[in-house]
Design an enzyme around this catalytic site. Structure first.
Site, PDB file in Angstrom:
ATOM      1  CG  ASN A   1      37.158  37.679  47.697  1.00  0.00           C
ATOM      2  OD1 ASN A   1      37.841  36.724  48.150  1.00  0.00           O
ATOM      3  ND2 ASN A   1      36.462  37.711  46.427  1.00  0.00           N
TER       4      ASN A   1
ATOM      5  CE  LYS B   1      39.143  39.179  44.089  1.00  0.00           C
ATOM      6  NZ  LYS B   1      38.691  39.726  42.620  1.00  0.00           N
TER       7      LYS B   1
ATOM      8  CG  HIS C   1      33.354  36.699  43.840  1.00  0.00           C
ATOM      9  ND1 HIS C   1      34.191  36.761  42.452  1.00  0.00           N
ATOM     10  CD2 HIS C   1      33.612  37.835  44.574  1.00  0.00           C
ATOM     11  CE1 HIS C   1      34.775  38.161  42.623  1.00  0.00           C
ATOM     12  NE2 HIS C   1      34.715  38.560  43.959  1.00  0.00           N
TER      13      HIS C   1
ATOM     14  CD  GLU D   1      37.509  37.143  40.881  1.00  0.00           C
ATOM     15  OE1 GLU D   1      37.617  36.471  41.890  1.00  0.00           O
ATOM     16  OE2 GLU D   1      37.529  38.362  40.757  1.00  0.00           O
TER      17      GLU D   1
ATOM     18  CD  GLU E   1      31.890  42.257  44.630  1.00  0.00           C
ATOM     19  OE1 GLU E   1      33.068  42.678  45.459  1.00  0.00           O
ATOM     20  OE2 GLU E   1      32.006  40.927  44.486  1.00  0.00           O
TER      21      GLU E   1
ATOM     22  N   GLY F   1      38.514  44.386  39.821  1.00  0.00           N
ATOM     23  CA  GLY F   1      39.935  44.284  39.747  1.00  0.00           C
ATOM     24  C   GLY F   1      40.362  45.094  38.650  1.00  0.00           C
TER      25      GLY F   1
ATOM     26  CB  SER G   1      38.123  49.142  41.847  1.00  0.00           C
ATOM     27  OG  SER G   1      38.530  48.181  40.778  1.00  0.00           O
TER      28      SER G   1
ATOM     29  N   GLY H   1      38.697  43.322  47.271  1.00  0.00           N
ATOM     30  CA  GLY H   1      39.491  42.286  46.915  1.00  0.00           C
ATOM     31  C   GLY H   1      40.918  42.800  46.887  1.00  0.00           C
ATOM     32  N   GLY H   2      41.441  43.361  45.770  1.00  0.00           N
ATOM     33  CA  GLY H   2      42.984  43.667  45.907  1.00  0.00           C
ATOM     34  C   GLY H   2      43.417  44.343  46.936  1.00  0.00           C
TER      35      GLY H   2
HETATM   36  C1  PEP Z   1      36.091  41.457  44.503  1.00  0.00           C
HETATM   37  O1  PEP Z   1      36.776  40.527  44.266  1.00  0.00           O
HETATM   38  O2  PEP Z   1      34.945  41.186  45.311  1.00  0.00           O
HETATM   39  C2  PEP Z   1      36.385  42.789  44.290  1.00  0.00           C
HETATM   40  C3  PEP Z   1      35.475  43.677  44.630  1.00  0.00           C
HETATM   41  O3  PEP Z   1      37.827  42.959  43.912  1.00  0.00           O
HETATM   42  P1  PEP Z   1      38.584  44.208  43.706  1.00  0.00           P
HETATM   43  O4  PEP Z   1      38.376  45.244  44.907  1.00  0.00           O
HETATM   44  O5  PEP Z   1      39.856  43.810  43.464  1.00  0.00           O
HETATM   45  O6  PEP Z   1      37.827  45.050  42.536  1.00  0.00           O
END
Ligand code: PEP
Length: 251
Positions: A9, A11, A96, A98, A168, A174, A214, A235-236
């Site tokens: 993702n 983002k 999600h 966010e 999640e 994040g 993460s 994500g990251g």
């Molecule tokens: C996400 O945005 O779905 C996510 C899991 O981000 P991160 O891996 O950065 O925690």
């Protein structure tokens, strides 16, 4: 056998040139290697076309990060399932954290979005997860179960066969904090038991349940080999080819 998925993702990161470059890097890293999972990248709407072109003919699938539930009309700024599908996507995120917690999306809207995704021929990845306050109050399982039931409940087996779930925990997204393998795997078991009650054991056994929060190359192997964890939503660490590939091929 249940499908395994590693989805990135992106983002609100990477413009279409940067996205196409990253797609090229991922494809470069896949040469002569056979992933044990389906790989999905989810760029922003403005990058879908360029990234789709970069991935054309490859084994990497394209997904979008969100959709609007109406088919067309006066919904300024929104994008429909049909548009997303025409841009070459197979997948779309729904719910999600966010979007739930920054943009205030809740049960009714998420139900409509999920059903619109299915109607438009997309496979939704439906995200669920508790806040830290809910975990500390001992209400993590109750929260996640409610999120699963209130949006997925009532789907038929055909619809459910297209859905993947991403667990999640919001406090792990994040933040660099990851759920322990035992906690994550335990929650996946809770979700699968609930799916079994709602849809029967066959459907529950076929539904991929991804973990997100993460995930990095150095924790991917432990998480991805735990019982009931069928992949990752990243994500990251999906924003660079080497770290994303380090999750696709965990060592
Ligand atoms: C996400 O945005 O779905 C996510 C899991 O981000 P991160 O891996 O950065 O925690």
């Amino acid at each position: 056998m249940r499908k395994r998925i590693v989805a990135g993702n992106w983002k609100m990161n990477l413009d279409h040139r940067e996205g196409a470059r990253l797609a090229g890097e991922i494809l470069g890293g896949l040469k002569n290697r056979v992933p044990q999972c389906e790989i999905v990248v989810m760029p922003s709407f403005t990058s879908l076309h360029a990234v789709g072109e970069a991935l054309r003919g490859s084994c990497v699938s394209l997904g979008a990060q969100d959709l609007w539930h109406e088919e067309s009309g006066a919904f300024t700024g929104e994008v429909s399932a049909g548009m997303i599908s025409a841009a070459g996507c197979r997948y779309v995120l729904v719910g999600h954290s966010e979007r739930r917690h920054i943009l205030g999306e809740g049960r009714d809207l998420l139900s409509e979005k999920l059903r619109a995704a299915l109607k438009g021929g997309l496979s939704p990845i439906y995200c669920v997860g508790e806040l830290i306050e809910e975990r500390e109050a001992g209400r993590a399982e109750e929260t996640v179960s409610r999120q699963v039931e209130e949006v997925l409940g009532g789907l038929d087996a055909g619809g459910m066969s297209k859905v993947a779930i991403a667990y999640e925990p919001v406090w792990a997204i994040g933040t660099g904090r990851t759920a322990t393998t035992g906690d994550a795997s335990g929650m996946h078991g809770v979700i699968r038991d609930l799916l079994s009650k709602l849809f029967g054991r066959g459907t529950a056994g076929e539904t991929p349940i991804l973990y997100g929060g993460s995930v990095k190359p150095d924790n991917a192997r432990a998480l991805l080999s735990a019982g009931d964890i069928d992949g990752a939503l990243v994500g990251g660490a999906s924003l660079a080819g080497d770290s994303f590939l380090g999750i696709v091929f965990p060592t």
